[in-house]
Design a protein around this motif. Structure first.
Motif, PDB file in Angstrom:
ATOM      1  N   PHE A   4       0.842  -1.191   0.000  1.00 35.86           N
ATOM      2  CA  PHE A   4       0.000   0.000   0.000  1.00 35.86           C
ATOM      3  C   PHE A   4       0.881   1.247   0.000  1.00 35.86           C
ATOM      4  CE2 PHE A   4      -2.084   3.405   2.395  1.00 35.86           C
ATOM      5  CZ  PHE A   4      -3.158   3.634   1.563  1.00 35.86           C
ATOM      6  N   LYS A   5       0.614   2.154  -0.923  1.00 35.08           N
ATOM      7  CA  LYS A   5       1.368   3.401  -1.005  1.00 35.08           C
ATOM      8  C   LYS A   5       0.530   4.519  -0.411  1.00 35.08           C
ATOM      9  CE  LYS A   5       3.591   1.972  -5.264  1.00 35.08           C
ATOM     10  NZ  LYS A   5       2.979   1.602  -6.523  1.00 35.08           N
ATOM     11  N   GLU A   6       1.067   5.157   0.618  1.00 37.87           N
ATOM     12  CA  GLU A   6       0.371   6.257   1.265  1.00 37.87           C
ATOM     13  C   GLU A   6       0.720   7.575   0.583  1.00 37.87           C
ATOM     14  OE1 GLU A   6      -0.425   7.750   5.838  1.00 37.87           O
ATOM     15  OE2 GLU A   6       0.593   5.848   5.474  1.00 37.87           O
ATOM     16  N   LEU A   7      -0.262   8.449   0.488  1.00 38.93           N
ATOM     17  CA  LEU A   7      -0.058   9.757  -0.132  1.00 38.93           C
ATOM     18  C   LEU A   7       0.541  10.748   0.861  1.00 38.93           C
ATOM     19  CD1 LEU A   7      -3.551  10.065  -1.870  1.00 38.93           C
ATOM     20  CD2 LEU A   7      -1.378   9.591  -3.010  1.00 38.93           C
ATOM     21  N   THR A   8       1.375  11.666   0.354  1.00 38.99           N
ATOM     22  CA  THR A   8       1.831  12.784   1.173  1.00 38.99           C
ATOM     23  C   THR A   8       0.654  13.765   1.279  1.00 38.99           C
ATOM     24  OG1 THR A   8       2.577  14.117  -0.699  1.00 38.99           O
ATOM     25  CG2 THR A   8       4.191  12.561   0.259  1.00 38.99           C
ATOM     26  N   LYS A   9       0.760  14.763   2.147  1.00 45.50           N
ATOM     27  CA  LYS A   9      -0.326  15.748   2.275  1.00 45.50           C
ATOM     28  C   LYS A   9      -0.586  16.465   0.956  1.00 45.50           C
ATOM     29  CE  LYS A   9      -0.434  16.911   7.168  1.00 45.50           C
ATOM     30  NZ  LYS A   9      -1.691  16.240   7.445  1.00 45.50           N
ATOM     31  N   GLU A  74     -12.483   5.278  -2.595  1.00 46.97           N
ATOM     32  CA  GLU A  74     -12.855   4.135  -1.757  1.00 46.97           C
ATOM     33  C   GLU A  74     -11.716   3.125  -1.641  1.00 46.97           C
ATOM     34  OE1 GLU A  74     -15.522   3.546   0.305  1.00 46.97           O
ATOM     35  OE2 GLU A  74     -15.851   5.654  -0.152  1.00 46.97           O
ATOM     36  N   GLU A  75     -11.035   2.857  -2.763  1.00 47.13           N
ATOM     37  CA  GLU A  75      -9.894   1.928  -2.741  1.00 47.13           C
ATOM     38  C   GLU A  75      -8.789   2.462  -1.829  1.00 47.13           C
ATOM     39  OE1 GLU A  75      -8.998  -0.155  -6.839  1.00 47.13           O
ATOM     40  OE2 GLU A  75      -9.740   1.884  -7.197  1.00 47.13           O
ATOM     41  N   TYR A  76      -8.531   3.764  -1.952  1.00 39.22           N
ATOM     42  CA  TYR A  76      -7.487   4.373  -1.123  1.00 39.22           C
ATOM     43  C   TYR A  76      -7.877   4.328   0.352  1.00 39.22           C
ATOM     44  CZ  TYR A  76      -3.948   7.464   0.719  1.00 39.22           C
ATOM     45  OH  TYR A  76      -2.908   7.975   1.464  1.00 39.22           O
ATOM     46  N   LYS A  77      -9.134   4.674   0.631  1.00 40.57           N
ATOM     47  CA  LYS A  77      -9.624   4.660   2.012  1.00 40.57           C
ATOM     48  C   LYS A  77      -9.497   3.269   2.619  1.00 40.57           C
ATOM     49  CE  LYS A  77     -13.856   6.093   2.378  1.00 40.57           C
ATOM     50  NZ  LYS A  77     -15.240   6.492   2.698  1.00 40.57           N
ATOM     51  N   LYS A  78      -9.838   2.257   1.825  1.00 39.16           N
ATOM     52  CA  LYS A  78      -9.747   0.880   2.288  1.00 39.16           C
ATOM     53  C   LYS A  78      -8.291   0.515   2.622  1.00 39.16           C
ATOM     54  CE  LYS A  78     -11.248  -3.753   0.946  1.00 39.16           C
ATOM     55  NZ  LYS A  78     -11.891  -4.550  -0.099  1.00 39.16           N
ATOM     56  N   GLY A  79      -7.367   0.887   1.753  1.00 36.74           N
ATOM     57  CA  GLY A  79      -5.950   0.611   1.996  1.00 36.74           C
ATOM     58  C   GLY A  79      -5.410   1.348   3.205  1.00 36.74           C
ATOM     59  N   LEU A  80      -5.790   2.614   3.335  1.00 33.94           N
ATOM     60  CA  LEU A  80      -5.324   3.434   4.450  1.00 33.94           C
ATOM     61  C   LEU A  80      -5.874   2.915   5.777  1.00 33.94           C
ATOM     62  CD1 LEU A  80      -3.622   5.972   4.963  1.00 33.94           C
ATOM     63  CD2 LEU A  80      -5.698   7.323   4.754  1.00 33.94           C
ATOM     64  N   THR A  81      -7.146   2.561   5.784  1.00 36.96           N
ATOM     65  CA  THR A  81      -7.768   2.021   6.992  1.00 36.96           C
ATOM     66  C   THR A  81      -7.148   0.681   7.363  1.00 36.96           C
ATOM     67  OG1 THR A  81      -9.826   3.117   6.390  1.00 36.96           O
ATOM     68  CG2 THR A  81      -9.973   1.427   8.063  1.00 36.96           C
ATOM     69  N   GLY A  82      -6.901  -0.146   6.356  1.00 40.97           N
ATOM     70  CA  GLY A  82      -6.265  -1.441   6.606  1.00 40.97           C
ATOM     71  C   GLY A  82      -4.885  -1.287   7.206  1.00 40.97           C
ATOM     72  N   LYS A  83      -4.134  -0.318   6.692  1.00 37.34           N
ATOM     73  CA  LYS A  83      -2.786  -0.061   7.216  1.00 37.34           C
ATOM     74  C   LYS A  83      -2.863   0.418   8.662  1.00 37.34           C
ATOM     75  CE  LYS A  83       1.453   2.458   6.304  1.00 37.34           C
ATOM     76  NZ  LYS A  83       2.146   3.416   5.451  1.00 37.34           N
TER      77      LYS A  83
END
Length: 122
Positions: A4-9, A74-83
Motif C-alpha cells: 500500500f502506497k500512502e499519499l503525502t499531504k 474508496e480503494e485508497y480509504k480501504k488501503g489506508l484504513t487497513g494499514k
C-alpha cells in the motif's frame, strides 16, 4: 498491506480534487485549490509523481495532459484504513473502536448508528 502506497499531504490534496472532478488538466486542479495557489510547475510535478506511483493516469491532447484517478477514493480509504488497523491496532477493529471511544472521538449517537449498521449487515 505492505504494498500500500500512502499519499503525502500535497499528493492527497491533489487526489481529493481529482476524485471530485473525475478528470482535469493541471490548470483546472490549481483553480480548485485554496489560496495561496501553488505554482503550476509544483502541481504538475505532484501529478506526475502520482502517475508514477500508480494513482493517476492521463490522456494526451497535443502537448497537454488531462489527468484522472486510476485508484478510487474508496480503494485508497480501504488501503489506508487497513494499514492503520494492522500497524496500530493489531488488526483488531474492536481495539480501534475502543480507542475512538476512549479518546471521546465517538459519541453515543454515532455508536448507535454503528450498531444499526452492524445489525443491517448481519
Amino acid at each position: 498491506m505492505e504494498d500500500f502506497k500512502e499519499l503525502t499531504k500535497a499528493e492527497e490534496q491533489i487526489m481529493k480534487e481529482l476524485w471530485e472532478m473525475e478528470r482535469g488538466f493541471v490548470k483546472e486542479i490549481i483553480d480548485r485549490l485554496p489560496k495561496p495557489k501553488p505554482a503550476y510547475n509544483t502541481v504538475s510535478t505532484i501529478v506526475r509523481i502520482l502517475e508514477t506511483k500508480g494513482f493517476v493516469t492521463h490522456e494526451s491532447f497535443g502537448k497537454s495532459h488531462q489527468y484522472s484517478p486510476k485508484i478510487s477514493k474508496e480503494e485508497y480509504k480501504k488501503g489506508l484504513t487497513g494499514k492503520l488497523l494492522t500497524n496500530y491496532f493489531d488488526n483488531s477493529p474492536k481495539s480501534m473502536l475502543s480507542y475512538f471511544l476512549e479518546e471521546n472521538r465517538l459519541d453515543v449517537r454515532e455508536l448507535d448508528e454503528i450498531l444499526s449498521i452492524i445489525e443491517r449487515n448481519k
